[in-house]
Design a protein around this motif. Structure first.
Motif, PDB file in Angstrom:
ATOM      1  N   LEU A 123       0.826  -1.195   0.000  1.00  0.00           N
ATOM      2  CA  LEU A 123       0.000   0.000   0.000  1.00  0.00           C
ATOM      3  C   LEU A 123       0.862   1.246   0.000  1.00  0.00           C
ATOM      4  O   LEU A 123       1.904   1.282   0.660  1.00  0.00           O
ATOM      5  N   GLN A 124       0.435   2.266  -0.737  1.00  0.00           N
ATOM      6  CA  GLN A 124       1.069   3.580  -0.686  1.00  0.00           C
ATOM      7  C   GLN A 124       0.038   4.585  -0.185  1.00  0.00           C
ATOM      8  O   GLN A 124      -1.105   4.595  -0.656  1.00  0.00           O
ATOM      9  N   TRP A 125       0.443   5.422   0.765  1.00  0.00           N
ATOM     10  CA  TRP A 125      -0.460   6.382   1.388  1.00  0.00           C
ATOM     11  C   TRP A 125       0.047   7.804   1.175  1.00  0.00           C
ATOM     12  O   TRP A 125       1.244   8.052   1.210  1.00  0.00           O
ATOM     13  N   LEU A 126      -0.903   8.716   1.005  1.00  0.00           N
ATOM     14  CA  LEU A 126      -0.583  10.141   1.024  1.00  0.00           C
ATOM     15  C   LEU A 126      -0.350  10.528   2.476  1.00  0.00           C
ATOM     16  O   LEU A 126      -1.274  10.516   3.289  1.00  0.00           O
ATOM     17  N   GLY A 127       0.881  10.859   2.812  1.00  0.00           N
ATOM     18  CA  GLY A 127       1.236  11.047   4.214  1.00  0.00           C
ATOM     19  C   GLY A 127       1.471   9.700   4.868  1.00  0.00           C
ATOM     20  O   GLY A 127       1.310   8.645   4.257  1.00  0.00           O
ATOM     21  N   ASP A 128       1.854   9.718   6.133  1.00  0.00           N
ATOM     22  CA  ASP A 128       2.205   8.481   6.820  1.00  0.00           C
ATOM     23  C   ASP A 128       1.157   8.063   7.842  1.00  0.00           C
ATOM     24  O   ASP A 128       1.431   7.255   8.722  1.00  0.00           O
ATOM     25  N   ARG A 129      -0.059   8.586   7.730  1.00  0.00           N
ATOM     26  CA  ARG A 129      -1.110   8.277   8.701  1.00  0.00           C
ATOM     27  C   ARG A 129      -1.993   7.162   8.152  1.00  0.00           C
ATOM     28  O   ARG A 129      -3.073   7.387   7.612  1.00  0.00           O
ATOM     29  N   VAL A 130      -1.528   5.932   8.315  1.00  0.00           N
ATOM     30  CA  VAL A 130      -2.192   4.783   7.701  1.00  0.00           C
ATOM     31  C   VAL A 130      -3.590   4.585   8.270  1.00  0.00           C
ATOM     32  O   VAL A 130      -4.487   4.112   7.572  1.00  0.00           O
ATOM     33  N   GLY A 131      -3.821   4.961   9.513  1.00  0.00           N
ATOM     34  CA  GLY A 131      -5.139   4.786  10.121  1.00  0.00           C
ATOM     35  C   GLY A 131      -6.185   5.748   9.611  1.00  0.00           C
ATOM     36  O   GLY A 131      -7.325   5.744  10.092  1.00  0.00           O
ATOM     37  N   ALA A 132      -5.852   6.578   8.599  1.00  0.00           N
ATOM     38  CA  ALA A 132      -6.797   7.573   8.097  1.00  0.00           C
ATOM     39  C   ALA A 132      -8.038   6.943   7.482  1.00  0.00           C
ATOM     40  O   ALA A 132      -9.069   7.610   7.366  1.00  0.00           O
ATOM     41  N   PHE A 133      -7.972   5.670   7.080  1.00  0.00           N
ATOM     42  CA  PHE A 133      -9.153   5.085   6.463  1.00  0.00           C
ATOM     43  C   PHE A 133     -10.209   4.734   7.519  1.00  0.00           C
ATOM     44  O   PHE A 133     -11.325   4.359   7.174  1.00  0.00           O
ATOM     45  N   ARG A 134      -9.872   4.932   8.792  1.00  0.00           N
ATOM     46  CA  ARG A 134     -10.829   4.687   9.871  1.00  0.00           C
ATOM     47  C   ARG A 134     -11.075   5.927  10.723  1.00  0.00           C
ATOM     48  O   ARG A 134     -12.180   6.137  11.206  1.00  0.00           O
ATOM     49  N   PHE A 135     -10.036   6.742  10.913  1.00  0.00           N
ATOM     50  CA  PHE A 135     -10.124   7.905  11.786  1.00  0.00           C
ATOM     51  C   PHE A 135      -9.909   9.184  10.974  1.00  0.00           C
ATOM     52  O   PHE A 135      -8.827   9.411  10.444  1.00  0.00           O
ATOM     53  N   ALA A 136     -10.953  10.023  10.909  1.00  0.00           N
ATOM     54  CA  ALA A 136     -10.860  11.255  10.117  1.00  0.00           C
ATOM     55  C   ALA A 136      -9.885  12.257  10.709  1.00  0.00           C
ATOM     56  O   ALA A 136      -9.449  13.171  10.011  1.00  0.00           O
ATOM     57  N   ASP A 137      -9.525  12.117  11.998  1.00  0.00           N
ATOM     58  CA  ASP A 137      -8.533  13.006  12.589  1.00  0.00           C
ATOM     59  C   ASP A 137      -7.180  12.875  11.907  1.00  0.00           C
ATOM     60  O   ASP A 137      -6.337  13.773  12.024  1.00  0.00           O
ATOM     61  N   LEU A 138      -6.947  11.760  11.218  1.00  0.00           N
ATOM     62  CA  LEU A 138      -5.651  11.503  10.597  1.00  0.00           C
ATOM     63  C   LEU A 138      -5.606  11.920   9.131  1.00  0.00           C
ATOM     64  O   LEU A 138      -4.599  11.712   8.456  1.00  0.00           O
TER      65      LEU A 138
END
Length: 303
Positions: free
Chosen positions: A253-268
């Motif tokens: 997986l490649q993510w924009l930024g390093d906040r992988v939990g963003a797909f669950r937590f909108a704070d990220l």
């Protein structure tokens, strides 16, 4: 080394907790450029080309250098991608296009749903996930206790893919059937080559401040306007596990930024600035989310 998605899912609660101290307003901001009514007639979501995006928006908003892989180092010889980001005022929609080079193209998607009740679209090459919080209010929006009612209610996780045997190019991680149809969402794309392949995936979506999965009339779409800062993130997948026809092998997986939990937590989610058509970008210098380093990025990329 590659990361298996099911293994990643088991880590998400920990990732979210460990990142809880991060403010959802970050030190980097990414511009979305306004599309005028006449621009929409020039962009074809089904033509499998980004020439129309070049004509309307110019150079891409994001390249592979903006993305982070928790499992490997970026190798442009293996996979390379770039994105265009736009928004349209009258329809309240966001527009995203991805052009991607992949040395090993693996896509057998045919509409499958996994054991969590989610589409498996984003496991396959030529797909991307787009997460958005239209009012940047934050909070948990996926895998909540009241799954159907709360999943994707205050932020949404959309998916798009260039080609599919099923014929549907857009999905999202929620129970609603109406939200993935016109006029709220549409997607398309195309594939050039077999392996390696160049793919184009195009998506139009509506962000919601309150999406009630079984009540279209009660749902509230986000209002978009110049200068608004939204929360968003993008992830893409490199699936080289061709020995797994069902796609359940290890993926990267490649993510924009390093906040992988963003797909669950909108704070990220990271910050996206809606830039008005033809406006001087200096008018946005007072936006509190814009740090000096990221402001230089907006100035440099502004058309």
């Amino acid at each position: 080394m590659r990361t298996h998605l099911l293994y990643l899912l088991t880590l998400i609660p920990l990732l979210g907790l460990s990142s809880a101290t991060h403010a959802h307003i970050g030190d980097q901001i990414y511009p979305f450029y306004e599309l005028l009514d006449e621009d929409l007639h020039r962009i074809d979501l089904t033509d499998g080309s980004v020439e129309d995006w070049y004509d309307v928006l110019g150079e891409p908003s994001l390249t592979a250098a903006d993305f982070y892989s928790p499992a490997s180092h970026y190798d442009p010889g293996s996979v390379d991608n770039r994105f265009w980001l736009g928004w349209h005022r009258r329809s309240g929609t966001l527009w995203i296009a991805m052009e991607r080079y992949d040395d090993i193209y693996h896509n057998n998607y045919a509409g499958e749903i996994n054991e969590l009740g989610l589409s498996t679209m984003n496991r396959w090459d030529s797909s991307f996930s787009f997460m958005v919080d239209g009012d940047h209010s934050g909070g948990q929006y996926l895998f909540t206790e009241e799954t159907k009612l709360e999943n994707n209610r205050h932020a949404q996780h959309w998916m798009a893919i260039a080609e599919t045997a099923e014929g549907r190019h857009v999905a999202y991680a929620g129970a609603s059937e109406w939200a993935v149809r016109d006029p709220y969402a549409a997607a398309g794309g195309g594939v050039l080559g077999v392996t390696p392949a160049t793919t184009v995936t195009e998506l139009r979506l509506t962000p919601f401040d309150d999406l009630v999965y079984d009540d279209e009339a009660a749902s509230k779409a986000s209002i978009v306007y110049p200068g608004k800062v939204i929360g968003f993130s993008i992830s893409t997948v490199d699936n080289d596990a061709t020995e797994y026809p069902d796609g359940l092998g290890p993926i990267d997986l490649q993510w924009l930024g390093d906040r992988v939990g963003a797909f669950r937590f909108a704070d990220l989610l990271v910050d996206g600035l809606l830039v008005g058509a033809g406006e001087d970008p200096s008018r946005y210098e007072d936006v509190s989310a814009v740090e000096p380093s990221s402001w230089g990025r907006i100035k440099a990329s502004f058309k």
